[in-house]
Scaffold this motif. Structure first.
Motif, short mmCIF file in Angstrom:
data_model
loop_
_atom_site.label_atom_id
_atom_site.label_comp_id
_atom_site.label_asym_id
_atom_site.label_seq_id
_atom_site.Cartn_x
_atom_site.Cartn_y
_atom_site.Cartn_z
N LEU A 226 84.44 -40.67 -4.79
CA LEU A 226 85.22 -39.56 -4.65
C LEU A 226 84.69 -38.11 -4.87
O LEU A 226 85.01 -37.41 -3.88
CB LEU A 226 86.25 -39.63 -6.26
N ALA A 227 83.38 -38.11 -5.56
CA ALA A 227 82.65 -36.66 -5.47
C ALA A 227 82.06 -36.77 -4.13
O ALA A 227 82.23 -35.53 -3.58
CB ALA A 227 81.62 -36.94 -6.62
N ASP A 228 81.72 -37.71 -3.62
CA ASP A 228 81.08 -37.30 -2.36
C ASP A 228 81.99 -37.03 -1.13
O ASP A 228 81.93 -36.30 -0.29
CB ASP A 228 80.34 -38.83 -1.85
N ASN B 267 82.72 -29.54 2.83
CA ASN B 267 81.24 -29.26 3.93
C ASN B 267 80.37 -28.29 3.19
O ASN B 267 79.81 -27.35 3.82
CB ASN B 267 81.98 -28.45 4.99
N ALA B 268 79.98 -28.84 1.88
CA ALA B 268 78.97 -28.17 1.03
C ALA B 268 77.95 -28.96 1.01
O ALA B 268 78.04 -30.37 0.91
CB ALA B 268 79.46 -27.79 -0.13
N VAL C 160 77.70 -32.38 -11.00
CA VAL C 160 78.75 -31.54 -11.75
C VAL C 160 80.19 -32.41 -11.46
O VAL C 160 80.92 -32.50 -12.23
CB VAL C 160 78.72 -30.19 -11.39
N LEU C 161 80.31 -32.67 -10.03
CA LEU C 161 81.44 -33.26 -9.70
C LEU C 161 81.66 -34.76 -10.41
O LEU C 161 82.73 -35.03 -10.53
CB LEU C 161 81.61 -33.49 -8.23
N ILE C 162 80.50 -35.35 -10.58
CA ILE C 162 80.91 -36.63 -11.18
C ILE C 162 81.09 -36.50 -12.81
O ILE C 162 81.87 -37.41 -13.34
CB ILE C 162 79.23 -37.31 -10.84
N ASP D 54 95.80 -34.31 -5.80
CA ASP D 54 94.54 -34.27 -6.62
C ASP D 54 93.54 -33.22 -5.84
O ASP D 54 94.05 -32.50 -4.89
CB ASP D 54 94.03 -35.50 -6.78
N VAL D 55 92.49 -33.16 -6.24
CA VAL D 55 91.54 -32.02 -6.01
C VAL D 55 90.99 -32.39 -4.65
O VAL D 55 91.15 -31.41 -3.75
CB VAL D 55 90.04 -31.90 -6.91
N LEU D 56 90.78 -33.60 -4.20
CA LEU D 56 90.49 -33.93 -2.64
C LEU D 56 91.69 -33.61 -1.75
O LEU D 56 91.45 -32.98 -0.57
CB LEU D 56 90.01 -35.40 -2.63
#
Ligand code: FAD
Ligand code: NAP
Length: 542
Positions: A230-232, A239-240, A254-256, A301-303
């Motif tokens: 999900l972090a990926d 696009n970062a 940090v996302l994990i 959600d965030v995504l």
């Protein structure tokens, strides 16, 4: 004529006195008034003197504005936020802050609802987004209420990167609070449902080493990590670069383990509203204000938020700042330290569901079900139960009502009573969907029955037949015996779903007491209220 400035209220009540800041402020004012009226010399009261005065004070809750009788009629997890706020209208700010909480006293924020509101009011706590069951709705209301505090109030919502600083200095031993976690080792998981079940529930075991102590009835906090896939996906949608540096770490790390990738927070939509143009800016603004322009707000959600505003490219650091910190999750402890001090068990239902074409995963439950491996270390803490414990007298009978994962603390109670050879009788009501698939701890319960530790086991299967049978239906069927146990002094415990089950079980108990205790319904309601007051009716609901 100029008006002389009002002298500051003298500090008569010492800080060590057993009052909240608001109570102390009110008491100081109260005594200052009294003393000046009497012309008595002012002295600081000792903690004992001020405590001795406590019962004579009205309701012992200090009004700052509006009246407050100390009652909390909104303290009911089944009431909607709007109803709770209505019940708190005209009450002092700290009480309205309490009404904004989800009323589960679940401990996920590290407090109960009243203590969290008082910590916010006294500015000892700055984080407005800690109420997990209340979610965004509670955070929004707290933000509004927080503006009533004076302008020196701390920043409304702490960003994930500032949370670490605020929680850097633990005041308690490691493992005793969410702000001071310890490390445990993941040992094993075993599926509790048989193949073919609609549910996925795991018996989890952890090794606490020498580090952590707990008591049956306590809950256990787990710091999970997000699914790396999900972090990926978030990194790809942004696009970062995955290794973009954020506070000495990479964006991916940090996302994990740093931020919540669940429900998109208002701050994220606010950030998008600064960057997007035209109609999309209006949409982002509306979402940030809690509106639902496309009827999909509950599922973003965030995504999904990044995808909804695709092409909007926030700076990765600003993006991370706009997210909520990843919160720990609590689980009722399903083992007793009297059996094995180091080995702790949990009973965890796995959250998986689908929105459109994407599978959504509960963070902590799938962390425990899928991602953590035997031998891995994880951050944990004990959340002390504030009113959920075995009777002090081991001879007192207990009635435990725990459908689904609600059985967890009762496994712990039974283990404890077995290990300590407690003579009290034990009656368990367990229920789930299907007897052939969802009978958790079946062999173990049979063993405890054979050993006469489990005096009585009453089962309710909701999907075995055409008609749903729930634990409360069984309670009504065996009402006469249930009443007999209660009349003999049994303590009653309920664990599991807060929204529906806990309320329905309480209703059934009232009916049983009215029928077999030969009381009017009103008297039965008062009887249950007395049971609660005297600690004989205890709930661990979520
Ligand atoms: C005191 C206490 C004790 C607890 N004890 C236990 C226990 O013993 N066992 C146990 O399993 N849990 C227990 N819980 C619940 C546990 O803390 C977590 O809330 C639960 O495991 C879900 O966390 P998660 O991180 O997996 O899911 P999250 O990532 O937090 O996701 C859950 C959220 O997903 C959403 N969601 C879930 N299902 C759906 C759906 N079908 N459709 C749409 N949205 C959905 C909801 O918004 C829900 O709030 C307890 C909670 C408390 C407060
Ligand atoms: N907020 C909600 O609406 C809600 C509801 C249930 C569970 N949950 C959450 O789901 C998670 C896992 O749940 P779980 O594994 O413990 O099992 P569960 O989903 O709570 O189910 C356990 C048993 O309880 C039954 N049940 C459903 N509604 C009930 C009611 N009103 N009164 C009594 N029994 C009822 C279920 O029947 P059926 O499934 O056949 O109806 C099932 O047989 C928990 O976190 C729980 O809080 C939330």
């Amino acid at each position: 004529m100029s008006i002389a400035p009002r002298p500051p209220i003298p500090e008569l009540i010492p800080e060590s006195a057993p009052f909240t800041l608001e109570q102390r402020t009110w008491l100081n004012g109260f005594f200052a008034g009294l003393l000046s009226l009497d012309g008595v010399g002012i002295k600081t009261l000792s903690a004992a003197e001020s405590a001795a005065l406590m019962p004579s004070l009205p309701g012992m809750v200090a009004p700052t504005s509006g009246g407050d009788d100390g009652e909390a009629p909104w303290h009911d997890q089944t009431l909607a936020l709007a109803e709770r706020m209505k019940l708190a209208e005209g009450r002092p700010l700290h009480r309205r802050m309490m009404a904004a909480m989800a009323q589960q006293d679940c401990g996920q924020c590290g407090y109960n609802c009243q203590d969290y509101s008082e910590a916010l009011f006294s500015k000892k706590e700055a984080r407005l987004n800690l109420c997990v069951p209340g979610g965004k709705e509670t955070a929004r209301m707290l933000k509004t209420l927080h503006q009533e505090l004076d302008s020196a109030a701390p920043v409304a919502t702490m960003s994930p990167t500032t949370v670490a600083a605020a929680t850097a200095a633990p005041a308690v031993a490691p493992g005793c609070s969410r702000d001071s976690p310890a490390e445990a080792t993941f040992l094993s998981r075993a599926r509790l449902n048989k193949k073919g079940s609609a549910k996925e529930t795991w018996h989890i075991e952890l090794d606490l080493g020498e580090r952590i102590d707990y008591t049956v009835g306590d809950a256990f906090g787990i710091f999970p990590t997000n699914d790396p896939a999900l972090a990926d996906a978030v990194i790809a949608a942004l696009n970062a670069p995955a290794d973009f540096p954020i506070g000495g770490r990479t964006l991916r790390d940090v996302l994990i383990d740093g931020v919540s990738l669940g429900a998109a927070p208002d701050m994220l939509f606010q950030l998008f509203s600064y960057i997007a143009g035209g109609e999309r800016r209006q949409k982002a603004k509306a979402l940030a204000a809690g509106e639902d322009p496309d009827g999909d707000a509950a599922t973003i959600d965030v995504l999904a938020a990044i995808q909804k505003f695709s092409g909007v490219r926030p700076d990765p650091e600003a993006f991370i700042e706009a997210l909520d910190p990843l919160q720990p999750r609590l689980y009722s402890i399903a083992s007793s330290p009297k059996v094995d001090r180091k080995r702790l068990a949990l009973t965890v239902d796995t959250v998986r569901y689908q929105i459109d074409s994407r599978a959504r995963l509960g963070v902590a439950s799938t962390f425990l079900a899928d991602r953590i491996k035997p031998g891995d270390m994880l951050k944990v803490y004990v959340q002390k139960a504030h009113a959920f414990a075995l009777p002090a007298d081991p001879a007192v009978p207990i009635i435990m009502i725990g459908p689904g994962t609600g059985v967890a603390p009762f496994r712990a109670f039974l283990h404890e009573r077995m290990a300590t050879k407690a003579p009290g009788r034990n009656w368990l009501f367990f229920g789930h969907q299907r007897s052939n698939y969802d009978f958790f701890y079946e062999d173990e319960l049979a063993g405890m029955k054979a050993a006469r530790v489990l005096t009585r086991l009453t089962l309710a299967w909701s999907r075995d037949g055409d008609q749903k049978i729930y634990v409360q239906d069984r309670m009504r069927e065996v009402g006469r015996d249930l009443w007999a146990w209660i009349a003999e002094g049994a303590h009653v415990y309920v664990c599991g779903d807060a929204k529906h089950m806990a309320k329905d079980v309480e209703r059934a108990l009232i009916d049983v007491i009215a029928s077999y205790g030969v009381r009017s319904v009103n008297d039965a309601v008062a009887f249950v209220a007395d049971l609660k007051q005297s600690g004989r009716y205890q709930q661990d609901v979520y």
